[in-house]
Scaffold this motif. Structure first.
Motif, short mmCIF file in Angstrom:
data_model
loop_
_atom_site.label_atom_id
_atom_site.label_comp_id
_atom_site.label_asym_id
_atom_site.label_seq_id
_atom_site.Cartn_x
_atom_site.Cartn_y
_atom_site.Cartn_z
N TRP A 86 0.84 -1.21 0.00
CA TRP A 86 0.00 0.00 0.00
C TRP A 86 0.86 1.25 0.00
N LYS A 87 2.04 1.16 0.56
CA LYS A 87 2.94 2.31 0.51
C LYS A 87 3.43 2.54 -0.91
N ILE A 88 3.78 1.47 -1.57
CA ILE A 88 4.26 1.59 -2.94
C ILE A 88 3.15 2.10 -3.85
N GLU A 89 1.94 1.60 -3.61
CA GLU A 89 0.80 2.08 -4.39
C GLU A 89 0.55 3.56 -4.16
N LEU A 90 0.72 3.96 -2.92
CA LEU A 90 0.56 5.37 -2.59
C LEU A 90 1.59 6.22 -3.34
N LYS A 91 2.82 5.77 -3.33
CA LYS A 91 3.87 6.48 -4.07
C LYS A 91 3.50 6.60 -5.54
N ASN A 92 3.06 5.49 -6.07
CA ASN A 92 2.65 5.47 -7.47
C ASN A 92 1.51 6.45 -7.73
#
Length: 202
Positions: free
Chosen positions: A177-183
């Motif tokens: 979810w952090k990576i998705e947020l960054k994206n």
DNA sequence: AAGCGCGGCGCGA
DNA sequence: TCGCGCCGCGCTT
């Protein structure tokens, strides 16, 4: 020292954002940003706050309440796609962002200073930041960024790996979810930038 | 001393 | 073209 915290929901992301301010008891004007923290859900937020023992809007002075509201709105707008430069806006509002305090070593300070030059919609890489400050300690740079207490304001999300991979965010490479947020942040900024370019052509 | 949000290289699928 | 392991890197804890 007094702490005031509030949180907003990011509907498109199903995440919570905790924003913490502080100020000297007697100080009239100066409000200091202490941290911005993204939590995955309500439970994480409560847990985090229990540990930190932040006070939620306990007797804020009028002027500070206004400031807090305004900065919450800015962040909300930014997250829902507004073309907003949060660092500048916070500066304008006379909210202090204590870079020296949060990045005490000269290395870490240099890293974030060069990161702050990366503008909305642009991206950079860990190695580029290293080159900019004359260091090849690329891992060490990631090490600094992973502890960034001001995500969004200090634009860690604009730092990608040199090979084009997205790299980590908010302390992790694996947490989806952090990576998705960054994206998500990258997408928002890119689409806004494209929109702006189109308008400029006319 | 260990652990890293990295980069580069070499390897084997 | 990947994914992985390995090493070098230099800073933080």
């Amino acid at each position: 020292m007094k702490f005031i915290a509030s949180h907003i929901k990011v509907s498109s992301l199903n995440a919570k954002v905790l924003i913490v301010f502080k100020w000297q008891k007697e100080s009239q004007e100066k409000v200091i940003l202490d941290e911005i923290k993204f939590l995955e859900n309500e439970r994480m937020l409560v847990e985090y706050n229990n540990n930190k023992k932040y006070e939620f809007f306990e007797n804020p002075l009028e002027i500070k309440q206004e400031l807090i509201k305004k900065s919450l709105n800015l962040i909300e707008n930014y997250l829902s796609g507004g073309y907003i430069n949060l660092y500048d806006e916070f500066k304008k509002m006379n909210i202090e962002i204590p870079l020296r305090e949060k990045f005490p070593s000269s290395f870490s300070y240099k890293v974030i200073q060069s990161l702050l030059k990366i503008k909305y919609g642009e991206s950079t890489s860990y190695s580029y930041l290293g080159d900019a400050i004359g260091s090849r300690a690329y891992r060490a740079i990631g090490n600094i960024l992973r502890k960034n207490p001001f995500p969004l304001i200090i634009p860690c999300h604009r730092v990608l790996r040199k090979n084009g991979q997205i790299g980590g965010f908010m302390g992790s490479r694996k947490n989806l979810w952090k990576i998705e947020l960054k994206n998500h942040l990258i997408q928002i900024e890119q689409s806004n930038t494209k929109l702006k370019e189109k308008k400029g052509e006319r």
